[in-house]
Design a protein around this motif. Structure first.
Motif, PDB file in Angstrom:
ATOM      1  N   PRO A 175      25.109  52.320  31.486  1.00  0.00           N
ATOM      2  CA  PRO A 175      24.871  51.262  32.590  1.00  0.00           C
ATOM      3  C   PRO A 175      26.226  50.799  33.174  1.00  0.00           C
ATOM      4  O   PRO A 175      26.056  50.455  34.517  1.00  0.00           O
ATOM      5  CB  PRO A 175      24.213  50.102  31.578  1.00  0.00           C
ATOM      6  CG  PRO A 175      23.563  50.445  30.303  1.00  0.00           C
ATOM      7  CD  PRO A 175      24.648  51.696  30.131  1.00  0.00           C
TER       8      PRO A 175
ATOM      9  N   LEU B 261      27.010  52.252  36.787  1.00  0.00           N
ATOM     10  CA  LEU B 261      26.702  51.565  37.764  1.00  0.00           C
ATOM     11  C   LEU B 261      27.469  50.455  38.234  1.00  0.00           C
ATOM     12  O   LEU B 261      27.518  50.237  39.408  1.00  0.00           O
ATOM     13  CB  LEU B 261      25.260  51.242  37.666  1.00  0.00           C
ATOM     14  CG  LEU B 261      24.165  52.200  37.566  1.00  0.00           C
ATOM     15  CD1 LEU B 261      22.918  52.037  37.342  1.00  0.00           C
ATOM     16  CD2 LEU B 261      24.172  53.178  39.170  1.00  0.00           C
TER      17      LEU B 261
ATOM     18  N   TYR C  29      21.137  45.132  41.025  1.00  0.00           N
ATOM     19  CA  TYR C  29      20.792  46.244  39.864  1.00  0.00           C
ATOM     20  C   TYR C  29      22.134  46.382  39.155  1.00  0.00           C
ATOM     21  O   TYR C  29      22.129  46.686  38.013  1.00  0.00           O
ATOM     22  CB  TYR C  29      20.671  47.738  40.466  1.00  0.00           C
ATOM     23  CG  TYR C  29      21.949  48.259  41.438  1.00  0.00           C
ATOM     24  CD1 TYR C  29      22.729  49.152  40.741  1.00  0.00           C
ATOM     25  CD2 TYR C  29      22.201  47.930  42.690  1.00  0.00           C
ATOM     26  CE1 TYR C  29      24.075  49.632  41.144  1.00  0.00           C
ATOM     27  CE2 TYR C  29      23.563  48.520  43.267  1.00  0.00           C
ATOM     28  CZ  TYR C  29      24.181  49.099  42.518  1.00  0.00           C
ATOM     29  OH  TYR C  29      25.392  50.009  43.241  1.00  0.00           O
ATOM     30  N   ALA C  30      23.368  45.862  39.899  1.00  0.00           N
ATOM     31  CA  ALA C  30      24.867  46.159  38.976  1.00  0.00           C
ATOM     32  C   ALA C  30      24.740  44.835  38.079  1.00  0.00           C
ATOM     33  O   ALA C  30      25.340  45.095  36.956  1.00  0.00           O
ATOM     34  CB  ALA C  30      25.746  46.038  40.014  1.00  0.00           C
TER      35      ALA C  30
ATOM     36  N   ARG D  20      22.028  43.565  36.390  1.00  0.00           N
ATOM     37  CA  ARG D  20      21.335  44.003  35.576  1.00  0.00           C
ATOM     38  C   ARG D  20      21.756  45.079  34.568  1.00  0.00           C
ATOM     39  O   ARG D  20      21.748  44.977  33.467  1.00  0.00           O
ATOM     40  CB  ARG D  20      19.888  44.565  36.035  1.00  0.00           C
ATOM     41  CG  ARG D  20      18.913  43.379  36.572  1.00  0.00           C
ATOM     42  CD  ARG D  20      17.689  43.613  36.952  1.00  0.00           C
ATOM     43  NE  ARG D  20      17.611  44.893  38.051  1.00  0.00           N
ATOM     44  CZ  ARG D  20      17.542  44.703  39.334  1.00  0.00           C
ATOM     45  NH1 ARG D  20      17.580  43.637  39.771  1.00  0.00           N
ATOM     46  NH2 ARG D  20      17.427  45.826  40.099  1.00  0.00           N
ATOM     47  N   ALA D  21      22.555  45.840  35.154  1.00  0.00           N
ATOM     48  CA  ALA D  21      23.421  47.064  34.277  1.00  0.00           C
ATOM     49  C   ALA D  21      24.453  46.307  33.381  1.00  0.00           C
ATOM     50  O   ALA D  21      24.557  46.764  32.418  1.00  0.00           O
ATOM     51  CB  ALA D  21      23.934  47.938  35.499  1.00  0.00           C
TER      52      ALA D  21
ATOM     53  N   SER E 299      17.663  50.692  28.844  1.00  0.00           N
ATOM     54  CA  SER E 299      18.705  50.400  30.200  1.00  0.00           C
ATOM     55  C   SER E 299      18.293  50.929  31.444  1.00  0.00           C
ATOM     56  O   SER E 299      18.351  50.199  32.488  1.00  0.00           O
ATOM     57  CB  SER E 299      19.898  51.289  29.750  1.00  0.00           C
ATOM     58  OG  SER E 299      20.811  50.621  28.682  1.00  0.00           O
TER      59      SER E 299
ATOM     60  N   TYR F 104      15.789  48.208  32.544  1.00  0.00           N
ATOM     61  CA  TYR F 104      16.497  47.025  32.604  1.00  0.00           C
ATOM     62  C   TYR F 104      17.128  47.100  34.033  1.00  0.00           C
ATOM     63  O   TYR F 104      16.691  46.249  35.144  1.00  0.00           O
ATOM     64  CB  TYR F 104      17.459  46.669  31.852  1.00  0.00           C
ATOM     65  CG  TYR F 104      17.941  45.389  31.537  1.00  0.00           C
ATOM     66  CD1 TYR F 104      17.866  44.180  32.592  1.00  0.00           C
ATOM     67  CD2 TYR F 104      18.411  44.701  30.336  1.00  0.00           C
ATOM     68  CE1 TYR F 104      18.212  43.237  32.483  1.00  0.00           C
ATOM     69  CE2 TYR F 104      18.729  43.434  30.089  1.00  0.00           C
ATOM     70  CZ  TYR F 104      18.561  42.586  31.105  1.00  0.00           C
ATOM     71  OH  TYR F 104      18.963  41.405  30.918  1.00  0.00           O
ATOM     72  N   ILE F 105      17.461  48.005  34.533  1.00  0.00           N
ATOM     73  CA  ILE F 105      18.144  48.183  35.846  1.00  0.00           C
ATOM     74  C   ILE F 105      17.317  48.409  36.976  1.00  0.00           C
ATOM     75  O   ILE F 105      17.584  47.770  38.106  1.00  0.00           O
ATOM     76  CB  ILE F 105      19.234  49.583  35.833  1.00  0.00           C
ATOM     77  CG1 ILE F 105      20.334  49.229  34.854  1.00  0.00           C
ATOM     78  CG2 ILE F 105      19.511  49.937  37.343  1.00  0.00           C
ATOM     79  CD1 ILE F 105      21.069  50.769  34.471  1.00  0.00           C
TER      80      ILE F 105
ATOM     81  N   ASN G  85      14.468  47.114  36.754  1.00  0.00           N
ATOM     82  CA  ASN G  85      13.986  45.552  36.845  1.00  0.00           C
ATOM     83  C   ASN G  85      12.389  45.753  36.397  1.00  0.00           C
ATOM     84  O   ASN G  85      11.519  45.325  37.164  1.00  0.00           O
ATOM     85  CB  ASN G  85      14.005  44.907  38.048  1.00  0.00           C
ATOM     86  CG  ASN G  85      13.709  43.229  38.033  1.00  0.00           C
ATOM     87  OD1 ASN G  85      13.777  42.754  36.884  1.00  0.00           O
ATOM     88  ND2 ASN G  85      13.347  42.571  39.121  1.00  0.00           N
TER      89      ASN G  85
END
Length: 139
Positions: free
Chosen positions: A25, A28, A54-55, A57-58, A104, A107-108, A110
């Motif tokens: 992750p 990203l 997104y970053a 969440r990463a 992962s 998660y990314i 969402n």
């Protein structure tokens, strides 16, 4: 191919794979930091709020992966040391790795429900290895 490997090898390979998954992750996050510019590279924690969602969440997936890895590595090493030799242990170790990869990703992207399901599957894999290790140690 996996069926030809001994359980002990699968346990060790799973630990190595899980360690690599911690950092996927973060690739990203690094990409997003480069997009923001040098300032984000120079002071990454101070610029967290400027990262795209997104970053962010990463980053959280990356941090959670450390937490999950500690328990899994302990569980897999317990199984390794006690000599657990079970196809269920093999499935538990592989399930952990696959679940953490998907965790992962979800998660990314969402997708909280699937992320939570993958967290539960990974946790169950670790718990299974711990229980099998305790049983093996007591026999």
């Amino acid at each position: 191919m996996l069926s030809q490997l001994p359980v002990s090898a699968i346990l060790l390979y799973s630990i190595a794979a899980a360690a690599v998954l911690i950092y996927l992750p973060f690739l990203l996050v690094a990409y997003a930091r480069v997009q923001i510019g040098y300032e984000a590279l120079a002071t990454p924690r101070a610029k967290f709020d400027k990262l795209p969602p997104y970053a962010q969440r990463a980053t959280w997936a990356h941090q959670n992966s450390f937490e999950a890895f500690m328990l899994f590595a302990t569980a897999a090493l317990m199984a390794y040391v006690t000599g657990v030799d079970s196809s269920t242990a093999t499935v538990a170790a592989i399930a952990f790795v696959v679940a953490r990869l998907l965790y992962s990703i979800f998660y990314i992207l969402n997708i909280p429900l699937l992320r939570s399901l993958m967290f539960a599957i990974g946790s169950l894999g670790s718990a299974t290895l711990i229980v099998f290790s305790i049983i093996q140690a007591n026999s």
